[in-house]
Design a protein around this motif. Structure first.
Motif, PDB file in Angstrom:
ATOM      1  N   LEU A  75       0.926  -1.189   0.012  1.00 25.57           N
ATOM      2  CA  LEU A  75       0.023   0.067   0.064  1.00 25.57           C
ATOM      3  C   LEU A  75       0.944   1.414   0.011  1.00 25.57           C
ATOM      4  O   LEU A  75       0.332   2.222  -0.268  1.00 25.57           O
ATOM      5  N   THR A  76       2.060   1.205   0.425  1.00 22.63           N
ATOM      6  CA  THR A  76       3.100   2.287   0.395  1.00 22.63           C
ATOM      7  C   THR A  76       4.282   1.385  -0.049  1.00 22.63           C
ATOM      8  O   THR A  76       4.622   0.356   0.202  1.00 22.63           O
ATOM      9  N   PRO A  77       5.212   2.363  -0.753  1.00 25.15           N
ATOM     10  CA  PRO A  77       6.502   1.585  -1.220  1.00 25.15           C
ATOM     11  C   PRO A  77       7.129   0.871   0.083  1.00 25.15           C
ATOM     12  O   PRO A  77       7.531  -0.245  -0.022  1.00 25.15           O
ATOM     13  N   LEU A  78       7.390   1.677   0.823  1.00 21.17           N
ATOM     14  CA  LEU A  78       8.077   1.524   2.225  1.00 21.17           C
ATOM     15  C   LEU A  78       7.578   0.440   2.808  1.00 21.17           C
ATOM     16  O   LEU A  78       8.183  -0.493   3.198  1.00 21.17           O
ATOM     17  N   GLN A  79       6.110   0.444   3.263  1.00 26.08           N
ATOM     18  CA  GLN A  79       5.537  -0.726   3.842  1.00 26.08           C
ATOM     19  C   GLN A  79       5.615  -2.050   3.078  1.00 26.08           C
ATOM     20  O   GLN A  79       6.161  -3.048   3.733  1.00 26.08           O
ATOM     21  N   GLY A  80       5.436  -2.049   1.719  1.00 31.17           N
ATOM     22  CA  GLY A  80       5.457  -3.314   1.128  1.00 31.17           C
ATOM     23  C   GLY A  80       6.894  -3.678   0.894  1.00 31.17           C
ATOM     24  O   GLY A  80       7.180  -4.915   1.144  1.00 31.17           O
ATOM     25  N   THR A 133       5.729  -5.240  12.471  1.00 26.78           N
ATOM     26  CA  THR A 133       5.320  -3.983  13.498  1.00 26.78           C
ATOM     27  C   THR A 133       5.894  -2.873  12.821  1.00 26.78           C
ATOM     28  O   THR A 133       5.061  -1.897  12.871  1.00 26.78           O
ATOM     29  N   LEU A 134       7.175  -2.582  12.532  1.00 25.09           N
ATOM     30  CA  LEU A 134       7.625  -1.345  11.945  1.00 25.09           C
ATOM     31  C   LEU A 134       6.628  -1.042  10.818  1.00 25.09           C
ATOM     32  O   LEU A 134       6.284  -0.028  10.409  1.00 25.09           O
ATOM     33  N   ALA A 135       6.618  -2.105  10.006  1.00 29.83           N
ATOM     34  CA  ALA A 135       5.704  -1.993   8.746  1.00 29.83           C
ATOM     35  C   ALA A 135       4.360  -1.438   9.012  1.00 29.83           C
ATOM     36  O   ALA A 135       3.613  -0.543   8.224  1.00 29.83           O
ATOM     37  N   GLY A 136       3.811  -1.622  10.016  1.00 33.96           N
ATOM     38  CA  GLY A 136       2.373  -1.228  10.387  1.00 33.96           C
ATOM     39  C   GLY A 136       2.455   0.264  10.917  1.00 33.96           C
ATOM     40  O   GLY A 136       1.540   0.836  10.543  1.00 33.96           O
ATOM     41  N   GLU A 142       1.608   7.057   7.348  1.00 32.56           N
ATOM     42  CA  GLU A 142       1.405   7.495   5.964  1.00 32.56           C
ATOM     43  C   GLU A 142       0.139   7.769   5.763  1.00 32.56           C
ATOM     44  O   GLU A 142      -0.557   8.786   5.134  1.00 32.56           O
ATOM     45  N   TYR A 143      -0.848   6.892   6.331  1.00 36.60           N
ATOM     46  CA  TYR A 143      -2.365   7.007   6.000  1.00 36.60           C
ATOM     47  C   TYR A 143      -3.018   7.651   7.045  1.00 36.60           C
ATOM     48  O   TYR A 143      -4.306   8.172   6.960  1.00 36.60           O
TER      49      TYR A 143
END
Lengths: 187, 267
Positions: A75-80, A133-136, A142-143
């Motif tokens: 859903l975002t480049p970094l999260q992915g 956890t960090l991705a969350g 961001e959202y």
């Protein structure tokens, strides 16, 4: 090309595929557990069989497969990147305990071997948990703006990662106990 | 049990989007993910939405498949939407009922975020629906080629990815077979105490792993006797061809980026 290196590459590829299959299978195995899956088992196995690098690559491939065909949520480049490539690759670091595991295996010290496996798998699993956890947190930053979501992310990801880590440790330990030869690539 | 698992999401077809070179599609999607973040007002989000609808129309994918792919993240979408609606306290009050107050700015932000979600998911889903996994891998290998200079084993990674993709259906069948065989011997994976179920996993994994080791060795031997020596100078069975339409696709995303920057400044 070195035959051993080629064999390692192919084993990594096939075990990445097994990891992907086991991950999809988890739903029917543990209906009440959501995504408590065995996906980490092949990564840890490769890390102990061929070394940390092999484990890392196996994880990387599984992450890539999730994005390609597994319906990953990017859903975002970094999260992915963190959720798929980083999280799965990090599990390969279980291989840092390989030296101790091999030494114990050679001397037939089953107890010590299981300790090494447990520590290694725990390190890999914990890193995966930290990554999710960090991705969350990254995703919500961001959202969702300024909401405090640290605890939410820790609790939510822990709800399936902690059982998954325990399950993986038990399964890998049982596996190496019943078939210690799988640690040795020569046969 | 395995029949329920959908492997991959690729739907073969003959649309404009299907026929695009995987490299063009990858560049397009990657650029799209970044230009989405340029949008910041009604005009830019509307432009993104129209652009996405055009892509969907060009791909001739049935809406059903897209919506299906969206289902799992619908909850997440709703969650972020309501988070914005209830916690943004700017602008005029639109609606007030007991302790619920909805502000104009909150509603705006909620809608913007949902649109961003929607276009990102739709465009990436269109990519996986119209491109076979193996061509995505081929395209990736070519696009990541420059990284070989940094000693990154791009060719090896792409090869491993192709082997993984090739073996997933085979391994699914095999896992299914082993599970049935063990069930026939009385092992029970789906019910009973948790301890027994974990114990039942091991007799499932051992045969699966042992046969995987055998397969790997056979494949390594087969590749070796055919003279596989790694990436340098290797020719390809699946050739990628770049057409005018691929250039058009890449240009369209550049134009879209420019339009978004313009709308962001002047509307």
């Amino acid at each position: 090309m070195n035959k051993k290196r080629l064999l390692m590459m192919i084993e990594i590829a096939i075990f990445a595929a097994i990891g992907f299959v086991l991950d999809k299978l988890s739903f029917s195995l543990w209906p009440q557990g959501g995504s408590i899956s065995l996906v980490m088992v092949p990564i840890v196995l490769m890390a102990f069989r061929w070394g940390t690098m092999a484990g890392l690559v196996t994880g990387l491939l599984i992450g890539g497969l999730q994005v390609l065909i597994g319906g990953a949520y990017v859903l975002t480049p970094l999260q992915g990147f963190i959720d798929y490539f980083f999280a799965f690759t990090a599990v390969g670091l279980a291989g840092v305990m390989r030296g101790m595991m091999i030494a114990a295996n050679r001397r037939g010290q089953t107890g010590k071997m299981i300790v090494a496996i447990t520590i290694g798998t725990f390190i890999g699993g914990l890193l995966k948990y930290a990554a999710h956890t960090l991705a969350g947190i990254v995703f919500f930053a961001e959202y969702a703006g300024k909401q405090n979501v640290y605890w939410y992310s820790i609790v939510y990801n822990g709800s399936y990662m902690i059982p998954a880590i325990i399950l993986t440790i038990i399964v890998v330990a049982l596996l190496f106990k019943s078939a210690p030869r799988i640690a040795n690539p020569k046969n | 049990m395995m029949d329920k698992l959908i492997f991959g999401r690729f739907i073969p077809g003959d649309s404009f989007v299907h026929r695009l070179d995987p490299r063009a599609k990858l560049i397009f999607v990657f650029a799209f993910i970044f230009i989405v973040f340029i949008a910041n007002n009604t005009a830019t989000y509307a432009a993104l939405l129209i652009f996405t609808i055009l892509i969907i129309l060009l791909s001739r994918i049935k809406l059903y498949f897209l919506i299906n792919g969206l289902k799992p993240i619908l909850i997440l979408m709703a969650f972020t939407f309501f988070l914005h609606i209830f916690f943004t306290k700017e602008g005029d009050i639109l609606y007030h009922w007991k302790f619920i107050t909805i502000y104009e700015e909150g509603l705006r932000q909620g809608i913007f975020i949902s649109v961003r979600f929607l276009v990102l998911v739709f465009v990436t889903t269109v990519l996986t629906l119209t491109t076979s996994p193996i061509s995505i891998t081929d395209g990736m290998e070519v696009l990541l080629n420059p990284l070989k200079k940094l000693k990154l084993p791009i060719h090896e990674l792409a090869l491993m990815m192709s082997i993984s993709l090739r073996f997933i259906p085979t391994l699914m069948d095999e896992t299914d077979k082993i599970m049935k065989a063990q069930t026939a011997r009385g092992s029970d994976l789906t019910s009973g105490p948790i301890k027994e179920r974990i114990k039942a996993v091991v007799p499932l994994l051992v045969p699966l792993f042992v046969s995987a080791f055998k397969r790997a060795e056979d494949l390594a031997t087969a590749m070796e006797v055919r003279g596989y020596r790694g990436g340098e100078g290797r020719t390809r069975y699946r050739q990628l061809k770049w057409h005018v339409r691929d250039t058009i696709a890449v240009l369209s995303i550049v134009v879209m980026g420019a339009v978004l920057i313009y709308l962001r400044k002047y509307s």
